[in-house]
Design a protein around this motif. Sequence first.
Motif, PDB file in Angstrom:
ATOM      1  N   LEU A  43       3.192   8.438  -3.062  1.00  0.00           N
ATOM      2  CA  LEU A  43       2.770   8.901  -1.738  1.00  0.00           C
ATOM      3  C   LEU A  43       3.890   8.722  -0.712  1.00  0.00           C
ATOM      4  O   LEU A  43       4.149   9.611   0.106  1.00  0.00           O
ATOM      5  N   GLU A  47       5.561  11.860   1.255  1.00  0.00           N
ATOM      6  CA  GLU A  47       5.517  11.991   2.707  1.00  0.00           C
ATOM      7  C   GLU A  47       6.919  12.042   3.314  1.00  0.00           C
ATOM      8  O   GLU A  47       7.163  12.785   4.266  1.00  0.00           O
ATOM      9  N   HIS A 100      -4.025  15.157  13.776  1.00  0.00           N
ATOM     10  CA  HIS A 100      -4.192  15.219  12.330  1.00  0.00           C
ATOM     11  C   HIS A 100      -3.392  16.357  11.709  1.00  0.00           C
ATOM     12  O   HIS A 100      -3.918  17.200  11.006  1.00  0.00           O
TER      13      HIS A 100
ATOM     14  N   SER B  56      -2.628  13.313  -0.672  1.00  0.00           N
ATOM     15  CA  SER B  56      -1.580  13.042   0.322  1.00  0.00           C
ATOM     16  C   SER B  56      -1.997  13.684   1.644  1.00  0.00           C
ATOM     17  O   SER B  56      -3.057  14.312   1.747  1.00  0.00           O
ATOM     18  N   SER B  57      -1.128  13.550   2.649  1.00  0.00           N
ATOM     19  CA  SER B  57      -1.477  14.106   3.955  1.00  0.00           C
ATOM     20  C   SER B  57      -1.644  15.623   3.895  1.00  0.00           C
ATOM     21  O   SER B  57      -2.481  16.192   4.601  1.00  0.00           O
ATOM     22  N   LEU B  60      -5.070  16.160   2.586  1.00  0.00           N
ATOM     23  CA  LEU B  60      -6.080  15.753   3.565  1.00  0.00           C
ATOM     24  C   LEU B  60      -6.208  16.795   4.669  1.00  0.00           C
ATOM     25  O   LEU B  60      -7.305  17.064   5.169  1.00  0.00           O
ATOM     26  N   GLN B  61      -5.084  17.397   5.037  1.00  0.00           N
ATOM     27  CA  GLN B  61      -5.167  18.414   6.081  1.00  0.00           C
ATOM     28  C   GLN B  61      -6.038  19.590   5.638  1.00  0.00           C
ATOM     29  O   GLN B  61      -6.785  20.159   6.442  1.00  0.00           O
ATOM     30  N   LEU B  64      -9.537  18.639   6.097  1.00  0.00           N
ATOM     31  CA  LEU B  64      -9.942  18.662   7.508  1.00  0.00           C
ATOM     32  C   LEU B  64     -10.186  20.088   7.999  1.00  0.00           C
ATOM     33  O   LEU B  64     -10.986  20.301   8.918  1.00  0.00           O
ATOM     34  N   LYS B  88      -8.223   4.884  -0.108  1.00  0.00           N
ATOM     35  CA  LYS B  88      -7.176   4.214   0.672  1.00  0.00           C
ATOM     36  C   LYS B  88      -6.609   5.161   1.732  1.00  0.00           C
ATOM     37  O   LYS B  88      -6.437   4.782   2.896  1.00  0.00           O
ATOM     38  N   VAL B  89      -6.322   6.395   1.341  1.00  0.00           N
ATOM     39  CA  VAL B  89      -5.770   7.370   2.297  1.00  0.00           C
ATOM     40  C   VAL B  89      -6.780   7.644   3.415  1.00  0.00           C
ATOM     41  O   VAL B  89      -6.421   7.676   4.597  1.00  0.00           O
ATOM     42  N   ILE B  92      -6.881   4.727   5.833  1.00  0.00           N
ATOM     43  CA  ILE B  92      -5.711   4.619   6.709  1.00  0.00           C
ATOM     44  C   ILE B  92      -5.759   5.668   7.819  1.00  0.00           C
ATOM     45  O   ILE B  92      -5.550   5.368   8.996  1.00  0.00           O
ATOM     46  N   ILE B  93      -6.047   6.889   7.455  1.00  0.00           N
ATOM     47  CA  ILE B  93      -5.991   7.977   8.441  1.00  0.00           C
ATOM     48  C   ILE B  93      -7.227   7.993   9.346  1.00  0.00           C
ATOM     49  O   ILE B  93      -7.145   8.371  10.524  1.00  0.00           O
ATOM     50  N   LYS B  94      -8.359   7.609   8.787  1.00  0.00           N
ATOM     51  CA  LYS B  94      -9.606   7.574   9.566  1.00  0.00           C
ATOM     52  C   LYS B  94      -9.956   8.944  10.165  1.00  0.00           C
ATOM     53  O   LYS B  94     -10.492   9.029  11.269  1.00  0.00           O
ATOM     54  N   ALA B  95      -9.636   9.995   9.428  1.00  0.00           N
ATOM     55  CA  ALA B  95      -9.932  11.339   9.923  1.00  0.00           C
ATOM     56  C   ALA B  95     -11.368  11.744   9.622  1.00  0.00           C
ATOM     57  O   ALA B  95     -11.903  12.662  10.236  1.00  0.00           O
TER      58      ALA B  95
END
Lengths: 146, 129
Positions: A43, A47, A100, B56-57, B60-61, B64, B88-89, B92-95
Amino acid sequence: MDRPARSLEYQADDMDLEAVSRGLLEDAADAGYRDPALADLRLIVEEVVTNVRKHAQAGSEPARIEWWVGPDTVQLRFVDGGIPFDPRAPSDESLQAADHTTGKMGLLLIRKLAQSIDYDRQDGRNELTIVYVPASAAPATGATRP
Amino acid sequence: MSLNLEINDDARGTIVKIEGRLDSDTAPQMRPVYDELLDRRARYIVLDCSRLEYLSSAGLQRMLQLKKLAEANGGRLVISEPTPQVRKVLDIIKAVPVNEVFASQQELDAYLDLMQKSVTDSSDDDVGL
Protein backbone atom coordinates in the motif's frame (compact mmCIF):
# COMPACT_ATOMS: atom_id res chain seq x y z
CA MET A 1 20.17 -11.49 8.76
CA ASP A 2 20.14 -8.02 7.22
CA ARG A 3 20.03 -7.87 3.47
CA PRO A 4 21.77 -5.40 1.18
CA ALA A 5 19.74 -2.58 -0.33
CA ARG A 6 18.15 -3.30 -3.68
CA SER A 7 16.66 -0.94 -6.21
CA LEU A 8 14.49 -0.77 -9.30
CA GLU A 9 14.07 1.93 -11.91
CA TYR A 10 10.71 2.52 -13.54
CA GLN A 11 9.02 5.00 -15.83
CA ALA A 12 6.93 7.22 -13.59
CA ASP A 13 4.35 7.99 -16.26
CA ASP A 14 3.92 4.39 -17.39
CA MET A 15 4.46 2.24 -14.34
CA ASP A 16 3.15 -1.23 -13.62
CA LEU A 17 2.32 -1.33 -9.93
CA GLU A 18 2.73 -5.08 -9.75
CA ALA A 19 6.20 -4.90 -11.25
CA VAL A 20 7.31 -1.97 -9.10
CA SER A 21 6.40 -3.65 -5.82
CA ARG A 22 7.26 -7.27 -6.70
CA GLY A 23 10.94 -7.25 -5.74
CA LEU A 24 10.34 -5.55 -2.40
CA LEU A 25 7.50 -7.89 -1.48
CA GLU A 26 9.50 -10.98 -2.45
CA ASP A 27 12.46 -9.83 -0.36
CA ALA A 28 10.22 -9.00 2.58
CA ALA A 29 8.52 -12.40 2.36
CA ASP A 30 11.90 -14.12 2.21
CA ALA A 31 12.89 -12.21 5.35
CA GLY A 32 9.83 -13.56 7.16
CA TYR A 33 7.37 -10.71 6.77
CA ARG A 34 3.75 -11.76 6.38
CA ASP A 35 0.40 -9.99 6.15
CA PRO A 36 -0.57 -7.47 7.35
CA ALA A 37 2.99 -6.17 6.96
CA LEU A 38 3.21 -7.19 3.29
CA ALA A 39 -0.10 -5.51 2.51
CA ASP A 40 1.08 -2.37 4.34
CA LEU A 41 4.26 -2.29 2.27
CA ARG A 42 2.38 -2.79 -0.96
CA LEU A 43 0.00 0.00 0.00
CA ILE A 44 2.81 2.42 0.84
CA VAL A 45 4.53 1.71 -2.48
CA GLU A 46 1.30 2.07 -4.44
CA GLU A 47 0.38 5.36 -2.82
CA VAL A 48 3.86 6.83 -3.31
CA VAL A 49 4.34 5.76 -6.93
CA THR A 50 0.81 6.92 -7.77
CA ASN A 51 1.82 10.35 -6.47
CA VAL A 52 5.11 10.17 -8.36
CA ARG A 53 3.18 9.44 -11.55
CA LYS A 54 0.86 12.35 -10.87
CA HIS A 55 3.76 14.76 -10.46
CA ALA A 56 5.94 13.34 -13.21
CA GLN A 57 7.31 15.69 -15.85
CA ALA A 58 7.52 14.70 -19.48
CA GLY A 59 10.99 13.60 -20.49
CA SER A 60 12.31 13.27 -16.96
CA GLU A 61 14.67 10.44 -16.09
CA PRO A 62 13.26 7.17 -14.75
CA ALA A 63 12.08 7.15 -11.17
CA ARG A 64 13.72 4.78 -8.71
CA ILE A 65 12.70 2.82 -5.66
CA GLU A 66 15.31 1.46 -3.27
CA TRP A 67 14.56 -0.86 -0.40
CA TRP A 68 16.41 -2.35 2.52
CA VAL A 69 14.77 -5.14 4.46
CA GLY A 70 15.92 -5.63 8.02
CA PRO A 71 14.61 -8.07 10.60
CA ASP A 72 12.22 -5.57 12.19
CA THR A 73 12.36 -2.61 9.81
CA VAL A 74 11.97 -1.91 6.13
CA GLN A 75 13.43 1.27 4.72
CA LEU A 76 12.14 2.59 1.41
CA ARG A 77 13.63 5.39 -0.65
CA PHE A 78 11.84 6.89 -3.61
CA VAL A 79 13.66 9.17 -6.05
CA ASP A 80 11.99 10.94 -8.95
CA GLY A 81 12.51 13.94 -11.19
CA GLY A 82 8.98 15.27 -10.95
CA ILE A 83 7.88 18.65 -9.70
CA PRO A 84 8.73 19.35 -6.02
CA PHE A 85 6.35 17.48 -3.79
CA ASP A 86 6.63 17.05 -0.04
CA PRO A 87 4.16 14.38 1.08
CA ARG A 88 4.55 15.34 4.74
CA ALA A 89 2.43 18.46 4.30
CA PRO A 90 -0.26 19.29 5.08
CA SER A 91 -0.28 17.61 8.47
CA ASP A 92 -4.05 17.71 8.87
CA GLU A 93 -5.19 14.11 9.26
CA SER A 94 -8.92 14.69 9.46
CA LEU A 95 -10.10 14.59 5.88
CA GLN A 96 -13.42 16.15 5.08
CA ALA A 97 -15.66 14.68 2.41
CA ALA A 98 -14.36 17.15 -0.16
CA ASP A 99 -10.82 15.89 0.54
CA HIS A 100 -11.58 12.33 -0.44
CA THR A 101 -9.47 12.44 -3.55
CA THR A 102 -7.11 9.59 -4.31
CA GLY A 103 -4.10 11.82 -3.65
CA LYS A 104 -5.14 13.10 -0.23
CA MET A 105 -6.39 9.73 0.94
CA GLY A 106 -3.16 8.15 -0.26
CA LEU A 107 -1.02 10.62 1.67
CA LEU A 108 -3.01 9.99 4.82
CA LEU A 109 -2.50 6.24 4.42
CA ILE A 110 1.25 6.71 3.99
CA ARG A 111 1.48 8.89 7.09
CA LYS A 112 -0.50 6.45 9.19
CA LEU A 113 1.38 3.34 8.07
CA ALA A 114 4.92 4.74 8.15
CA GLN A 115 7.07 4.92 11.24
CA SER A 116 8.86 7.96 9.83
CA ILE A 117 8.90 10.00 6.62
CA ASP A 118 11.75 12.21 5.45
CA TYR A 119 11.76 14.37 2.36
CA ASP A 120 14.51 16.21 0.58
CA ARG A 121 14.89 17.97 -2.76
CA GLN A 122 18.32 17.37 -4.28
CA ASP A 123 19.55 18.28 -7.78
CA GLY A 124 16.03 18.64 -9.11
CA ARG A 125 14.87 15.35 -7.65
CA ASN A 126 12.40 14.45 -4.94
CA GLU A 127 13.94 12.09 -2.41
CA LEU A 128 11.50 10.45 -0.06
CA THR A 129 12.63 8.07 2.67
CA ILE A 130 10.07 6.02 4.54
CA VAL A 131 10.75 3.71 7.45
CA TYR A 132 8.20 0.99 8.04
CA VAL A 133 8.01 -1.05 11.22
CA PRO A 134 5.38 -3.81 11.45
CA ALA A 135 2.93 -3.32 14.28
CA SER A 136 4.18 -6.52 15.93
CA ALA A 137 7.71 -5.09 16.06
CA ALA A 138 6.76 -1.62 17.29
CA PRO A 139 7.64 -0.66 20.85
CA ALA A 140 5.08 -1.74 23.42
CA THR A 141 4.18 1.86 24.18
CA GLY A 142 3.20 2.42 20.56
CA ALA A 143 4.23 6.00 21.07
CA THR A 144 6.51 6.23 18.08
CA ARG A 145 3.92 5.36 15.47
CA PRO A 146 2.24 8.49 14.14
CA MET B 1 -4.27 -10.80 -8.81
CA SER B 2 -7.14 -9.43 -10.83
CA LEU B 3 -10.48 -8.05 -9.78
CA ASN B 4 -13.77 -9.88 -10.11
CA LEU B 5 -17.06 -8.04 -9.81
CA GLU B 6 -20.58 -9.40 -9.59
CA ILE B 7 -23.84 -7.49 -9.30
CA ASN B 8 -27.00 -9.08 -7.92
CA ASP B 9 -30.30 -7.67 -6.76
CA ASP B 10 -32.21 -9.02 -3.81
CA ALA B 11 -34.89 -7.74 -1.45
CA ARG B 12 -32.31 -5.71 0.46
CA GLY B 13 -30.97 -3.79 -2.50
CA THR B 14 -28.15 -4.17 -4.98
CA ILE B 15 -25.31 -6.39 -3.86
CA VAL B 16 -21.92 -5.77 -5.46
CA LYS B 17 -19.49 -8.56 -4.68
CA ILE B 18 -15.87 -7.45 -5.02
CA GLU B 19 -13.19 -10.11 -5.15
CA GLY B 20 -9.43 -9.72 -5.51
CA ARG B 21 -7.56 -6.43 -5.39
CA LEU B 22 -9.07 -3.02 -5.87
CA ASP B 23 -6.09 -0.78 -6.56
CA SER B 24 -4.87 1.78 -9.06
CA ASP B 25 -4.42 -0.95 -11.68
CA THR B 26 -7.88 -2.49 -11.31
CA ALA B 27 -9.99 0.51 -10.19
CA PRO B 28 -11.02 1.38 -13.79
CA GLN B 29 -12.90 -1.94 -13.86
CA MET B 30 -15.36 -0.38 -11.41
CA ARG B 31 -16.56 2.08 -14.04
CA PRO B 32 -19.01 -0.34 -15.74
CA VAL B 33 -20.41 -1.16 -12.29
CA TYR B 34 -21.01 2.53 -11.65
CA ASP B 35 -22.71 2.90 -15.03
CA GLU B 36 -24.86 -0.15 -14.37
CA LEU B 37 -25.98 1.09 -10.95
CA LEU B 38 -26.59 4.54 -12.40
CA ASP B 39 -28.92 2.99 -15.00
CA ARG B 40 -30.69 0.99 -12.30
CA ARG B 41 -31.08 4.09 -10.09
CA ALA B 42 -29.74 1.95 -7.26
CA ARG B 43 -30.66 3.24 -3.81
CA TYR B 44 -29.40 0.67 -1.35
CA ILE B 45 -26.01 -0.64 -2.38
CA VAL B 46 -24.20 -3.33 -0.41
CA LEU B 47 -20.51 -3.79 -1.15
CA ASP B 48 -19.72 -7.37 -0.22
CA CYS B 49 -16.00 -7.18 0.64
CA SER B 50 -15.66 -10.65 2.15
CA ARG B 51 -13.29 -11.64 -0.65
CA LEU B 52 -11.67 -8.28 -1.29
CA GLU B 53 -8.06 -8.90 -0.31
CA TYR B 54 -6.58 -5.46 -0.88
CA LEU B 55 -7.86 -1.90 -1.12
CA SER B 56 -5.93 1.29 -1.88
CA SER B 57 -6.99 4.92 -2.12
CA ALA B 58 -7.70 4.49 -5.84
CA GLY B 59 -10.12 1.67 -5.05
CA LEU B 60 -11.68 3.51 -2.14
CA GLN B 61 -12.40 6.48 -4.36
CA ARG B 62 -14.42 4.21 -6.66
CA MET B 63 -16.38 2.99 -3.65
CA LEU B 64 -17.09 6.59 -2.66
CA GLN B 65 -18.45 7.29 -6.13
CA LEU B 66 -20.98 4.52 -5.54
CA LYS B 67 -21.75 6.01 -2.12
CA LYS B 68 -22.54 9.37 -3.73
CA LEU B 69 -24.70 7.64 -6.31
CA ALA B 70 -26.73 5.82 -3.66
CA GLU B 71 -27.17 8.99 -1.62
CA ALA B 72 -28.19 10.99 -4.70
CA ASN B 73 -30.95 8.42 -5.19
CA GLY B 74 -32.07 8.84 -1.59
CA GLY B 75 -30.45 5.64 -0.42
CA ARG B 76 -27.28 4.49 1.21
CA LEU B 77 -24.16 2.47 0.63
CA VAL B 78 -23.01 -0.04 3.22
CA ILE B 79 -19.97 -2.27 3.36
CA SER B 80 -20.27 -5.89 4.37
CA GLU B 81 -17.63 -8.16 5.89
CA PRO B 82 -14.45 -6.22 5.12
CA THR B 83 -11.26 -8.26 5.34
CA PRO B 84 -8.63 -6.98 7.83
CA GLN B 85 -6.66 -4.98 5.24
CA VAL B 86 -9.82 -3.36 3.88
CA ARG B 87 -11.00 -2.60 7.41
CA LYS B 88 -7.66 -0.94 8.19
CA VAL B 89 -7.94 1.37 5.16
CA LEU B 90 -11.54 2.25 6.04
CA ASP B 91 -10.56 2.94 9.65
CA ILE B 92 -7.74 5.27 8.60
CA ILE B 93 -9.63 7.25 5.98
CA LYS B 94 -12.97 7.31 7.82
CA ALA B 95 -14.77 8.01 4.56
CA VAL B 96 -17.51 5.53 5.38
CA PRO B 97 -19.25 5.91 8.76
CA VAL B 98 -18.38 3.12 11.18
CA ASN B 99 -22.05 2.27 11.60
CA GLU B 100 -22.29 1.55 7.86
CA VAL B 101 -19.57 -1.10 7.91
CA PHE B 102 -20.76 -4.54 8.99
CA ALA B 103 -18.52 -7.32 10.17
CA SER B 104 -21.05 -10.05 9.54
CA GLN B 105 -23.99 -10.87 7.31
CA GLN B 106 -26.24 -11.06 10.38
CA GLU B 107 -25.38 -7.51 11.44
CA LEU B 108 -26.01 -6.28 7.92
CA ASP B 109 -29.35 -8.08 7.63
CA ALA B 110 -30.53 -6.61 10.92
CA TYR B 111 -29.55 -3.13 9.78
CA LEU B 112 -31.22 -3.46 6.37
CA ASP B 113 -34.39 -4.85 7.95
CA LEU B 114 -34.46 -1.79 10.17
CA MET B 115 -33.94 0.49 7.17
CA GLN B 116 -36.72 -1.24 5.23
CA LYS B 117 -39.04 -0.91 8.21
CA SER B 118 -38.15 2.75 8.55
CA VAL B 119 -38.94 3.37 4.89
CA THR B 120 -42.21 1.44 5.17
CA ASP B 121 -43.25 3.32 8.31
CA SER B 122 -42.38 6.60 6.63
CA SER B 123 -44.54 5.68 3.62
CA ASP B 124 -47.43 4.77 5.94
CA ASP B 125 -47.12 8.14 7.62
CA ASP B 126 -47.21 9.88 4.25
CA VAL B 127 -50.42 8.08 3.36
CA GLY B 128 -51.90 9.15 6.67
CA LEU B 129 -51.21 12.75 5.87
